[in-house]
Write a protein that holds these residues in place. Structure first.
Motif, short mmCIF file in Angstrom:
data_model
loop_
_atom_site.label_atom_id
_atom_site.label_comp_id
_atom_site.label_asym_id
_atom_site.label_seq_id
_atom_site.Cartn_x
_atom_site.Cartn_y
_atom_site.Cartn_z
N THR A 1 72.83 44.41 16.40
CA THR A 1 71.70 43.47 16.37
C THR A 1 70.85 43.55 17.64
O THR A 1 69.67 43.26 17.61
CB THR A 1 72.19 42.02 16.23
OG1 THR A 1 73.02 41.71 17.36
CG2 THR A 1 72.96 41.81 14.94
N TYR B 1 68.37 39.34 19.60
CA TYR B 1 68.44 38.70 18.27
C TYR B 1 68.98 37.28 18.35
O TYR B 1 68.45 36.36 17.70
CB TYR B 1 69.33 39.53 17.33
CG TYR B 1 69.56 38.85 15.99
CD1 TYR B 1 68.61 38.90 14.99
CD2 TYR B 1 70.72 38.09 15.77
CE1 TYR B 1 68.80 38.23 13.79
CE2 TYR B 1 70.91 37.41 14.58
CZ TYR B 1 69.95 37.50 13.58
OH TYR B 1 70.13 36.82 12.41
N TRP B 2 70.02 37.07 19.14
CA TRP B 2 70.76 35.80 19.13
C TRP B 2 69.93 34.63 19.63
O TRP B 2 69.86 33.59 18.94
CB TRP B 2 72.09 35.96 19.87
CG TRP B 2 72.89 37.07 19.25
CD1 TRP B 2 72.85 38.40 19.58
CD2 TRP B 2 73.76 36.98 18.11
NE1 TRP B 2 73.66 39.13 18.73
CE2 TRP B 2 74.23 38.30 17.83
CE3 TRP B 2 74.19 35.91 17.32
CZ2 TRP B 2 75.11 38.56 16.79
CZ3 TRP B 2 75.08 36.18 16.28
CH2 TRP B 2 75.53 37.49 16.02
N ALA C 1 67.12 33.99 16.99
CA ALA C 1 67.63 33.37 15.77
C ALA C 1 68.01 31.91 16.01
O ALA C 1 67.86 31.06 15.13
CB ALA C 1 68.84 34.15 15.24
N ARG D 1 61.61 39.77 5.45
CA ARG D 1 60.34 39.89 6.17
C ARG D 1 59.15 39.44 5.30
O ARG D 1 58.29 38.69 5.74
CB ARG D 1 60.16 41.35 6.62
CG ARG D 1 59.10 41.53 7.66
CD ARG D 1 59.18 42.90 8.27
NE ARG D 1 60.26 43.00 9.23
CZ ARG D 1 60.46 44.06 10.01
NH1 ARG D 1 59.67 45.11 9.90
NH2 ARG D 1 61.44 44.08 10.89
N SER E 1 69.76 33.88 8.78
CA SER E 1 70.56 34.56 9.81
C SER E 1 71.96 34.88 9.27
O SER E 1 72.46 35.99 9.43
CB SER E 1 70.66 33.69 11.06
OG SER E 1 71.43 34.33 12.06
N ARG F 1 71.64 37.70 6.74
CA ARG F 1 71.30 38.96 7.42
C ARG F 1 72.53 39.55 8.11
O ARG F 1 72.81 40.74 8.00
CB ARG F 1 70.20 38.68 8.46
CG ARG F 1 69.58 39.92 9.06
CD ARG F 1 68.52 39.58 10.09
NE ARG F 1 67.36 38.90 9.55
CZ ARG F 1 66.22 38.72 10.22
NH1 ARG F 1 66.12 39.17 11.47
NH2 ARG F 1 65.20 38.09 9.67
N LEU F 2 73.27 38.69 8.81
CA LEU F 2 74.44 39.19 9.56
C LEU F 2 75.57 39.60 8.61
O LEU F 2 76.29 40.57 8.88
CB LEU F 2 74.91 38.13 10.56
CG LEU F 2 73.91 37.85 11.70
CD1 LEU F 2 74.35 36.65 12.52
CD2 LEU F 2 73.74 39.06 12.61
N PHE G 1 61.70 36.13 14.55
CA PHE G 1 62.93 36.31 13.76
C PHE G 1 62.64 37.14 12.51
O PHE G 1 63.38 38.05 12.15
CB PHE G 1 63.49 34.93 13.39
CG PHE G 1 64.68 34.97 12.47
CD1 PHE G 1 65.92 35.35 12.94
CD2 PHE G 1 64.55 34.63 11.12
CE1 PHE G 1 67.03 35.39 12.09
CE2 PHE G 1 65.64 34.66 10.27
CZ PHE G 1 66.88 35.05 10.76
N HIS H 1 62.07 40.83 13.45
CA HIS H 1 63.12 41.52 14.21
C HIS H 1 63.64 42.72 13.41
O HIS H 1 63.76 42.66 12.18
CB HIS H 1 64.27 40.55 14.50
CG HIS H 1 65.26 41.07 15.50
ND1 HIS H 1 66.33 41.85 15.14
CD2 HIS H 1 65.30 40.97 16.86
CE1 HIS H 1 67.00 42.18 16.23
NE2 HIS H 1 66.41 41.65 17.29
N THR I 1 66.45 43.80 12.69
CA THR I 1 67.60 43.56 11.80
C THR I 1 67.15 43.23 10.38
O THR I 1 67.92 43.38 9.44
CB THR I 1 68.47 42.39 12.31
OG1 THR I 1 67.61 41.29 12.63
CG2 THR I 1 69.26 42.78 13.55
#
Length: 436
Positions: free
Chosen positions: A17, A21-22, A25, A81, A129, A132-133, A199, A202, A204
């Motif tokens: 990521t 990212y963190w 998010a 997106r 999030s 996505r993760l 976000f 990004h 990811t």
């Protein structure tokens, strides 16, 4: 998180990521966490009616719930997106305009419609999030590490949610006190324009884009509406009820004690314990099954809520709030972990937005109802509402165990198997048997 293996097999999500990212998010969640309370405070100030303020806040929550499943479905079909960019822009514009609507002596119907529109465009960064993760875990993490990584991921995400749910109202109170009642909404608008768009854009999000474009198989929407999923949605609604009732009853209690400003700080006490223990859930042994964790932590929450309901001083309330935090954080982690396991194929965004929507709607409705009870009935009754919400969560835990027992004859596949299937499909191969 220390395996010096190949990049594709590393258990560290950060390798895939990037560090940026963190924080992006996390901050992207704040507009969502600020808007129900911010709208409530602004409308109460502008109209001098707590009842109408509660109604407007509830309109935001209703908008979120109507839009949540639709947004989740669109994301599962078209990628994050394409959905989040227009939604983030629309939400920022609507938030920026709301103080003008609320303070311009507009008819009540116009104010309610504007609040509903804010809810309809609420950018569900927390659900996105998680989704996505989970997709990154399925596609990039070695199969033997997926279960552990997913557990850590759900703990982090729930702790981030808890922190946002506490920081959001806390920020609203501080900004309203230091600047003006319109300031929290203006800041939420700025965060929506800045961080929600960051976000959405990004890198990811690209993985999900390609997965959404190529997903040949995707479970029908009705696959999300099974008893084993709906019990999770109902329990998350119960946790949202608890949040809304706890914040509102605590504010009323602090006001009665002559120190209203302390409510935000006291609520923060619950948030600290909650976030710390949510992160600590990963240390629990795997044999302590999720269905049993639900019962154990909801039991702690219910017992502490009963203590809170019978408190007579701010000091005693503070003690019970800490214990309540120890119950609510791990309960939320457990519910989202079960949702991650039970999400039908290609429906993780739909599943996560359903749970997030339930949490937000319940928070708004419970805040409005508890505020009305505190004003029109009594403070004592308002203090009981969090215990009622906790008891609902605990009883649904019992229902969940019964559903799981009934389903043993035809057990659902574990999340790891589904993740393997999705990863192999994403790679364009069909070697699932070998992966298992």
């Amino acid at each position: 998180m220390h395996h010096p293996s190949t990049a594709s097999g590393r258990s560290s999500l950060i390798a895939h990521t990037g560090w940026a990212y963190w924080p992006i998010a996390f901050v992207a969640r704040l507009p969502f966490a600020m808007m129900t309370v911010g709208v409530l405070m602004l409308v109460v100030h502008a109209t001098d009616s707590v009842g109408f303020g509660g109604l407007t806040s509830a309109a935001v929550g209703i908008g979120v719930v109507i839009a949540g499943p639709i947004m989740g479905d669109l994301v599962d079909r078209h990628g994050q997106r394409r959905v989040l960019v227009p939604v983030g822009l629309a939400n920022g514009i609507l938030l920026a305009l709301f103080p003008l609507v609320a303070t311009a002596e507009a008819p009540p119907g116009v104010i309610l419609a504007a609040a509903l529109a804010i809810g309809l465009t609420g950018p569900q960064a927390a659900a996105m999030s998680r989704s996505r993760l989970l997709a990154i875990v399925a596609a990039r993490i070695a199969p033997q590490r997926r279960t552990k990584t997913t557990s850590r991921l759900m703990s982090y995400e729930s702790a981030a949610d808890e922190t946002a749910f506490v920081i959001g109202p806390f920020l609203v109170g501080i900004l309203a006190a230091l600047i003006a009642p319109w300031a929290p909404i203006a800041v939420a608008a700025a965060l929506s324009f800045g961080f929600v768009l960051a976000f959405a854009l990004h890198p990811t999000a690209r993985l999900l884009q390609s997965r959404a474009d190529t997903a040949a198989e995707r479970a029908a929407f009705r696959a999300v509406l099974t008893p084993s999923m709906l019990v999770l949605v109902a329990a998350t609604f119960g946790v949202g009820m608890f949040f809304g009732a706890a914040l509102t009853s605590l504010t009323a209690f602090a006001r009665a004690a002559g120190d209203e400003a302390q409510a935000g700080l006291l609520y923060g006490l619950m948030g600290i314990g909650s976030a710390v223990l949510a992160l600590g859930v990963v240390l629990l042994p795997a044999r302590f099954a999720l269905r049993h964790r639900w019962l154990a932590f909801a039991g702690v929450l219910t017992a502490a809520s009963v203590g809170y309901a019978t408190s007579s001083s701010l000091g005693v309330v503070a003690g019970w709030l800490l214990v309540m935090g120890l119950g609510v954080g791990p309960t939320l982690v457990t519910l989202f972990s079960l949702a991650g396991e039970r999400a039908p194929l290609g429906r993780s965004a739909t599943t996560m937005t359903l749970l997030s929507s339930a949490l937000t709607l319940a928070q708004a409705l419970a805040a409005a109802a508890t505020g009305w009870i505190a004003e029109e009935v009594s403070l004592g009754v308002a203090m009981v509402v969090p215990a009622l919400a906790a008891a609902i969560v605990l009883s649904l835990g019992v229902v969940n165990v019964a559903i799981a027992r009934r389903g043993r004859a035809a057990p659902a596949r574990p999340a790891a198997d589904v993740a393997v299937d999705e990863a192999w499909r994403h790679d364009g191969t069909d070697e699932r048997a070998r992966a298992r």
